[in-house]
Design an enzyme around this catalytic site. Structure first.
Site, PDB file in Angstrom:
ATOM      1  N   VAL A 145       6.627  -1.766  -2.485  1.00 11.34           N
ATOM      2  CA  VAL A 145       7.106  -1.126  -3.730  1.00 11.34           C
ATOM      3  C   VAL A 145       6.910  -2.088  -4.937  1.00 11.34           C
ATOM      4  O   VAL A 145       7.309  -1.903  -6.020  1.00 11.34           O
ATOM      5  CB  VAL A 145       8.395  -0.616  -3.360  1.00 11.34           C
ATOM      6  CG1 VAL A 145       9.613  -1.510  -3.410  1.00 11.34           C
ATOM      7  CG2 VAL A 145       8.843   0.470  -4.565  1.00 11.34           C
ATOM      8  N   GLU A 146       6.972  -3.288  -4.366  1.00 14.00           N
ATOM      9  CA  GLU A 146       6.796  -4.557  -5.438  1.00 14.00           C
ATOM     10  C   GLU A 146       5.463  -4.923  -5.633  1.00 14.00           C
ATOM     11  O   GLU A 146       4.893  -4.592  -6.449  1.00 14.00           O
ATOM     12  CB  GLU A 146       8.071  -5.651  -5.014  1.00 14.00           C
ATOM     13  CG  GLU A 146       9.493  -4.943  -4.982  1.00 14.00           C
ATOM     14  CD  GLU A 146      10.437  -6.028  -4.588  1.00 14.00           C
ATOM     15  OE1 GLU A 146      10.690  -6.980  -5.526  1.00 14.00           O
ATOM     16  OE2 GLU A 146      10.897  -5.930  -3.613  1.00 14.00           O
ATOM     17  N   MET A 147       5.344  -6.233  -4.923  1.00  6.39           N
ATOM     18  CA  MET A 147       3.722  -6.894  -5.335  1.00  6.39           C
ATOM     19  C   MET A 147       2.830  -6.449  -4.129  1.00  6.39           C
ATOM     20  O   MET A 147       1.742  -6.643  -4.461  1.00  6.39           O
ATOM     21  CB  MET A 147       4.116  -8.417  -5.184  1.00  6.39           C
ATOM     22  CG  MET A 147       5.192  -8.838  -6.472  1.00  6.39           C
ATOM     23  SD  MET A 147       5.662 -10.370  -6.259  1.00  6.39           S
ATOM     24  CE  MET A 147       4.133 -11.270  -7.146  1.00  6.39           C
TER      25      MET A 147
END
Length: 355
Positions: A145-147
């Site tokens: 959900v981030e990088m």
């Protein structure tokens, strides 16, 4: 007779006023000293140097490499998201969002905590799942959900650029392959450990009693007297312990989403339901919105919610105003960061993931 006594009466009047003035001044000085003493018992000024990272010496080369990596979006699969995207050092180390936007425009589950002064925390992330900054630096890079990247692709990317190979060798030596995912995390953590922000309150703790105005001093006294300092204390004015959000009563489901159980997901202990690492209050005036949900945008409202659900106290408007004034004194001098020139990509550098 009256004319003879008048000068004496006037003289005695001045003596009385002078004594009253001295008495009032003594009382004021005593109260000021008591407040300062109580403050130094609850809080600590920022030290000159951050705590040493475990088994890692802080060197200029590591700091410089860490700064490059902190700002490099190519650590993400999309090559759009850097550490600075969600922990913007121009915005107090946060991003002004309720929850951060990551890979593929996904919204993360929690508000991004400030990266500033993070070296002084007992652990990293809201739930304390990482013991230190080095371990923490690995998490967002791999989080879908981030990088949304992998250690293997990160290493392939960094090794494809001669500029990074040289920078890693300056930081970690020439003994074998030093361009590694682990060393990436060490470098980022080393840079982050330099991001401290001395504030007017630090000057006050060091003896400059004029560093705070009277409203902020009143707020400081209330902050201690009401019990806020029982959790928000030490060098970070928080960050040093865990506490249940809703000690006395549960906040609204909007402010404390019922599906986010906090630390119990880490410890598998139901007693840790809705327990989170107490956040630092340093720079709190510029790092809203507030709480792990990011649902409260007003610092005054956040203060009143905490007084209610943690301390079973309803603050008067003047008390809220004073406490917020004190919290404003925790806004420090932000680090002066020269934006780094990043190594150029080459023909073998992996391409951005487009989906």
């Amino acid at each position: 007779m009256f004319k003879k006594l008048l000068p004496l009466a006037i003289a005695l009047l001045f003596v009385g006023c002078d004594q009253a003035s001295k008495s009032e001044s003594t009382a004021t000085d005593s109260a000021s000293t008591a407040l300062s003493t109580a403050a130094t018992q609850n809080f600590k000024a920022l030290p000159k140097n951050a705590p040493m990272l475990t088994n890692e010496a802080t060197t200029a080369a590591k700091v410089e490499l860490g700064k490059m990596l902190f700002f490099d979006p190519r650590l993400s699969a999309s090559q759009l998201i850097s550490c600075n995207t969600c922990h913007n050092l121009a915005l107090g180390g946060a991003d002004l969002q309720e929850t951060s936007i990551g890979h593929g425009w996904q919204k993360g589950p929690r508000n991004a905590p400030t990266a500033l002064n993070s070296a002084f925390h007992i652990a990293q992330f809201w739930d304390g799942r990482s013991p230190d900054l080095i371990d923490q630096a690995k998490g967002p890079v791999q989080a879908g959900v981030e990088m949304n990247n992998t250690p293997a692709v990160v290493e392939e990317t960094l090794r494809s650029m001669p500029g990074y190979i040289t920078a890693f060798q300056k930081a970690f030596g020439n003994d074998g392959q030093v361009v590694t995912f682990d060393n990436m995390a060490v470098a980022i953590a080393t840079f982050e450990s330099t991001l401290s922000t001395p504030s007017p309150f630090d000057a006050y703790l060091k003896g400059d009693h004029e560093a705070l105005d009277q409203t902020a001093k009143d707020g400081l006294k209330l902050f201690m007297d009401k019990g806020c300092a029982s959790c928000h204390n030490g060098v970070g004015i928080g960050g040093g312990m865990y506490a249940k959000f809703g000690t006395v009563k549960a906040p609204s489901d909007t402010v404390r989403p019922i599906g986010d159980l906090g630390r119990s997901k880490v410890t598998n202990d139901k007693d840790d339901d809705y327990v989170f690492r107490v956040p630092t209050l340093r720079n709190i005036a510029i790092t809203g919105p507030y709480f792990h949900s990011g649902k409260v945008h007003s610092l005054s409202e956040a203060v009143e919610i905490m007084a209610d659900v943690q301390l079973d106290t309803k603050l008067q408007p003047a008390e809220t105003k004073a406490i917020v004034a004190f919290l404003g004194s925790l806004t420090g001098t932000l680090p002066k960061i020269t934006y780094p020139v990043l190594p150029a990509a080459t023909e073998i550098t992996p391409q951005p993931m487009t989906k």
